[in-house]
Design a protein around this motif. Structure first.
Motif, PDB file in Angstrom:
ATOM      1  N   ALA A  40       0.829  -1.207   0.000  1.00  0.00           N
ATOM      2  CA  ALA A  40       0.000   0.000   0.000  1.00  0.00           C
ATOM      3  C   ALA A  40       0.865   1.260   0.000  1.00  0.00           C
ATOM      4  N   THR A  41       1.935   1.258   0.765  1.00  0.00           N
ATOM      5  CA  THR A  41       2.805   2.433   0.818  1.00  0.00           C
ATOM      6  C   THR A  41       3.447   2.694  -0.535  1.00  0.00           C
ATOM      7  N   GLU A  42       3.882   1.646  -1.207  1.00  0.00           N
ATOM      8  CA  GLU A  42       4.486   1.829  -2.534  1.00  0.00           C
ATOM      9  C   GLU A  42       3.484   2.444  -3.499  1.00  0.00           C
ATOM     10  N   ARG A  43       2.245   1.947  -3.471  1.00  0.00           N
ATOM     11  CA  ARG A  43       1.229   2.454  -4.392  1.00  0.00           C
ATOM     12  C   ARG A  43       0.933   3.930  -4.113  1.00  0.00           C
ATOM     13  N   VAL A  44       0.740   4.272  -2.850  1.00  0.00           N
ATOM     14  CA  VAL A  44       0.412   5.649  -2.497  1.00  0.00           C
ATOM     15  C   VAL A  44       1.598   6.579  -2.772  1.00  0.00           C
ATOM     16  N   ALA A  45       2.798   6.143  -2.411  1.00  0.00           N
ATOM     17  CA  ALA A  45       3.979   6.974  -2.657  1.00  0.00           C
ATOM     18  C   ALA A  45       4.158   7.236  -4.142  1.00  0.00           C
ATOM     19  N   ARG A  46       3.999   6.215  -4.945  1.00  0.00           N
ATOM     20  CA  ARG A  46       4.202   6.364  -6.386  1.00  0.00           C
ATOM     21  C   ARG A  46       3.177   7.335  -6.991  1.00  0.00           C
ATOM     22  N   GLU A  47       1.969   7.350  -6.440  1.00  0.00           N
ATOM     23  CA  GLU A  47       0.906   8.163  -7.036  1.00  0.00           C
ATOM     24  C   GLU A  47       0.866   9.599  -6.524  1.00  0.00           C
ATOM     25  N   ILE A  48       1.158   9.812  -5.226  1.00  0.00           N
ATOM     26  CA  ILE A  48       0.883  11.157  -4.681  1.00  0.00           C
ATOM     27  C   ILE A  48       1.994  11.760  -3.838  1.00  0.00           C
ATOM     28  N   PHE A  49       3.122  11.084  -3.664  1.00  0.00           N
ATOM     29  CA  PHE A  49       4.082  11.522  -2.654  1.00  0.00           C
ATOM     30  C   PHE A  49       4.457  12.992  -2.799  1.00  0.00           C
ATOM     31  N   ASP A  50       4.913  13.402  -3.964  1.00  0.00           N
ATOM     32  CA  ASP A  50       5.402  14.777  -4.115  1.00  0.00           C
ATOM     33  C   ASP A  50       4.305  15.811  -3.862  1.00  0.00           C
ATOM     34  N   ASP A  51       3.122  15.590  -4.432  1.00  0.00           N
ATOM     35  CA  ASP A  51       2.021  16.538  -4.238  1.00  0.00           C
ATOM     36  C   ASP A  51       1.559  16.559  -2.782  1.00  0.00           C
ATOM     37  N   HIS A  52       1.516  15.388  -2.173  1.00  0.00           N
ATOM     38  CA  HIS A  52       1.070  15.320  -0.783  1.00  0.00           C
ATOM     39  C   HIS A  52       2.052  16.049   0.137  1.00  0.00           C
ATOM     40  N   VAL A  53       3.334  15.816  -0.056  1.00  0.00           N
ATOM     41  CA  VAL A  53       4.334  16.471   0.786  1.00  0.00           C
ATOM     42  C   VAL A  53       4.313  17.979   0.565  1.00  0.00           C
ATOM     43  N   ALA A  54       4.064  18.412  -0.649  1.00  0.00           N
ATOM     44  CA  ALA A  54       3.953  19.857  -0.895  1.00  0.00           C
ATOM     45  C   ALA A  54       2.816  20.457  -0.073  1.00  0.00           C
ATOM     46  N   GLY A  55       1.701  19.725   0.055  1.00  0.00           N
ATOM     47  CA  GLY A  55       0.603  20.193   0.886  1.00  0.00           C
ATOM     48  C   GLY A  55       0.967  20.239   2.356  1.00  0.00           C
ATOM     49  N   LEU A  56       1.703  19.223   2.833  1.00  0.00           N
ATOM     50  CA  LEU A  56       2.164  19.229   4.222  1.00  0.00           C
ATOM     51  C   LEU A  56       3.048  20.440   4.496  1.00  0.00           C
ATOM     52  N   ARG A  57       3.909  20.744   3.564  1.00  0.00           N
ATOM     53  CA  ARG A  57       4.808  21.889   3.761  1.00  0.00           C
ATOM     54  C   ARG A  57       4.033  23.184   3.925  1.00  0.00           C
ATOM     55  N   ARG A  58       2.977  23.344   3.139  1.00  0.00           N
ATOM     56  CA  ARG A  58       2.179  24.572   3.255  1.00  0.00           C
ATOM     57  C   ARG A  58       1.529  24.671   4.630  1.00  0.00           C
ATOM     58  N   VAL A  59       0.926  23.575   5.103  1.00  0.00           N
ATOM     59  CA  VAL A  59       0.211  23.602   6.381  1.00  0.00           C
ATOM     60  C   VAL A  59       1.185  23.738   7.542  1.00  0.00           C
ATOM     61  N   TYR A  60       2.184  22.877   7.586  1.00  0.00           N
ATOM     62  CA  TYR A  60       3.112  22.904   8.713  1.00  0.00           C
ATOM     63  C   TYR A  60       3.967  24.179   8.701  1.00  0.00           C
ATOM     64  N   GLY A  61       4.295  24.653   7.509  1.00  0.00           N
ATOM     65  CA  GLY A  61       5.053  25.897   7.433  1.00  0.00           C
ATOM     66  C   GLY A  61       4.279  27.066   8.024  1.00  0.00           C
ATOM     67  N   ALA A  62       2.976  27.119   7.761  1.00  0.00           N
ATOM     68  CA  ALA A  62       2.151  28.182   8.332  1.00  0.00           C
ATOM     69  C   ALA A  62       2.076  28.055   9.850  1.00  0.00           C
ATOM     70  N   ARG A  63       2.007  26.825  10.347  1.00  0.00           N
ATOM     71  CA  ARG A  63       1.958  26.626  11.801  1.00  0.00           C
ATOM     72  C   ARG A  63       3.279  26.991  12.453  1.00  0.00           C
ATOM     73  N   ARG A  64       4.378  26.671  11.790  1.00  0.00           N
ATOM     74  CA  ARG A  64       5.670  27.107  12.329  1.00  0.00           C
ATOM     75  C   ARG A  64       5.717  28.627  12.426  1.00  0.00           C
ATOM     76  N   ASP A  65       5.315  29.293  11.351  1.00  0.00           N
ATOM     77  CA  ASP A  65       5.328  30.765  11.359  1.00  0.00           C
ATOM     78  C   ASP A  65       4.452  31.315  12.483  1.00  0.00           C
ATOM     79  N   ARG A  66       3.312  30.676  12.711  1.00  0.00           N
ATOM     80  CA  ARG A  66       2.395  31.147  13.762  1.00  0.00           C
ATOM     81  C   ARG A  66       3.024  30.967  15.142  1.00  0.00           C
ATOM     82  N   MET A  67       3.718  29.829  15.342  1.00  0.00           N
ATOM     83  CA  MET A  67       4.344  29.610  16.648  1.00  0.00           C
ATOM     84  C   MET A  67       5.489  30.585  16.873  1.00  0.00           C
ATOM     85  N   LEU A  68       6.304  30.822  15.866  1.00  0.00           N
ATOM     86  CA  LEU A  68       7.412  31.760  16.041  1.00  0.00           C
ATOM     87  C   LEU A  68       6.891  33.165  16.332  1.00  0.00           C
ATOM     88  N   ALA A  69       5.820  33.551  15.657  1.00  0.00           N
ATOM     89  CA  ALA A  69       5.235  34.873  15.922  1.00  0.00           C
ATOM     90  C   ALA A  69       4.675  34.950  17.336  1.00  0.00           C
TER      91      ALA A  69
END
Length: 387
Positions: free
Chosen positions: A272-301
């Motif tokens: 299952a991990t191979e299938r999901v990684a092959r199909e969405i890994f890059d796009d999914h991680v890009a979404g994580l970066r947007r969300v977690y990056g905003a939370r990091r900025d909020r905590m630092l502020a």
């Protein structure tokens, strides 16, 4: 061995009125649940069902290893399928490294502070710990003599080079090169924990130490760096899928340890991990970066707005953590008791991340699993306690 303070603190997450900055865990709302449901269903139908439920090879599911070899190539690590080994989460890999490299009395060089789970894994092998400092001028012969006097030898160095747990700090290219030179001079393995490598929010990526090792020494088969990766922070931690990338003699020895431990990691989870990684890994991680990056900025502020004078903190370029240092004389374990009782806020006291129990005036905050409103409120509550 002793209980993990973090695992105990995770129990607080069941209390809805607690604002927790304790566990360094991904936000479950961001898991690709639908994609995994589809991948699991497909793995359990047709000819692959028998493979998914059957015993498998200890090295891991071949298509997943092939995807990971390509993934490692994408971050600068030229390797083949034979250099990839699947583990039940990267924590299992750390346990195996201790068994492979350490005997009682040997010396392990680790960050100061360092990942609590690594200490938990290595402690069972009864090593002696010394700080891993890329800027130290300690002579290799002196380190060897000290280790021999303590009853063993210097055997390994361990670090998280990108957005380290617990500090959130990233080691620059010069520091990575110096650590590699130190490992070469000592003739030891250098373990690079890449659990957070994909979660960069700003700044320029720094090549993995393994990539530098390969470039300097003519290929992965001549490298001494052992890279440890995980899908826990990018796709889903509950499936417990991690990997090791290293020279084949290292992989062969890890396979022997796994055969004695659990034979192989769950095949269904790997498929299952191979299938999901092959199909969405890059796009999914890009979404994580947007969300977690905003939370990091909020905590630092929020920290800049709420913390009293004398409190300092790191400013990570990625990962999940901010490391806070209180004025000398403060005890973060005592502060945690007050924070939970009076302010209903949780964090991890810093002493747990130091092999010698020092750093009592430090603490780790995780921003990954709290939304921006809870970050604002939780940091404000901590500020009032410290004010």
């Amino acid at each position: 061995m002793k209980a993990s303070e973090i695992r105990e603190l995770l129990k607080l997450l069941d209390q809805p009125d607690i604002i927790s900055f304790a566990g360094g865990i991904p936000d479950p709302e961001l898991f690709p649940a639908a994609e995994f449901a589809k991948a699991m269903s497909e793995a359990m139908t047709g000819p692959r069902a028998s493979q998914a439920l059957q015993y498998s090879v200890s090295e891991g599911y071949a298509p997943l290893r092939a995807w990971l070899a390509d993934h490692m190539g994408g971050i600068g690590v030229a390797c083949g399928v034979e250099n990839i080994f699947i583990t039940s989460g990267s924590q299992q890999a750390l346990d195996y490294f201790g068994k492979l490299l350490l005997s009682p009395g040997d010396t392990a060089m680790v960050g100061w502070p360092t990942y609590l789970g690594a200490l938990g894994a290595f402690n069972a092998c009864e090593p002696r710990y010394i700080p891993l400092d890329p800027w130290s001028n300690a002579a290799p012969e002196d380190l060897r003599a000290e280790a021999e006097a303590a009853g063993g030898a210097v055997k390994m160095a361990y670090l998280s080079a990108d957005f380290a747990n617990p500090t959130g700090e990233t080691l620059d290219a010069e520091g990575r090169g110096r650590l590699l030179e130190r490992a070469e001079a000592l003739g030891i393995a250098l373990i690079e924990d890449g659990a957070y490598q994909a979660l960069r929010y700003d700044g320029d990526p720094v090549p993995p130490i393994l990539a530098t090792d390969i470039a300097r020494n003519g290929g992965i088969e001549n490298s001494r760096t052992i890279y440890c990766g995980s899908f826990s922070k990018t796709l889903a931690p509950g499936l417990r899928v991690g990997w090791v990338c290293a020279a084949t003699p290292v992989i062969e020895r890890l396979v022997l340890i796994k055969q004695a431990a659990d034979l192989h990691s769950p095949t269904l989870n790997q498929i299952a991990t191979e299938r999901v990684a092959r199909e969405i890994f890059d796009d999914h991680v890009a979404g994580l970066r947007r969300v977690y990056g905003a939370r990091r900025d909020r905590m630092l502020a929020a920290l800049s707005r709420e913390m009293p004078e004398g409190v300092t903190w790191t400013r990570p370029e990625g990962g999940m953590f901010v490391w806070v240092t209180l004025p000398a004389g403060n005890d973060s374990a005592q502060l945690l008791e007050r924070a939970v009782r009076e302010a209903r806020v949780a964090f991890v006291p810093g002493a747990a991340f130091f092999p010698d129990g020092s750093g009592r005036n430090t603490l780790r905050l995780s921003f990954s699993c709290a939304d921006e409103a809870r970050i604002d409120e939780g940091i404000a509550r901590l500020g009032r306690l410290l004010g």
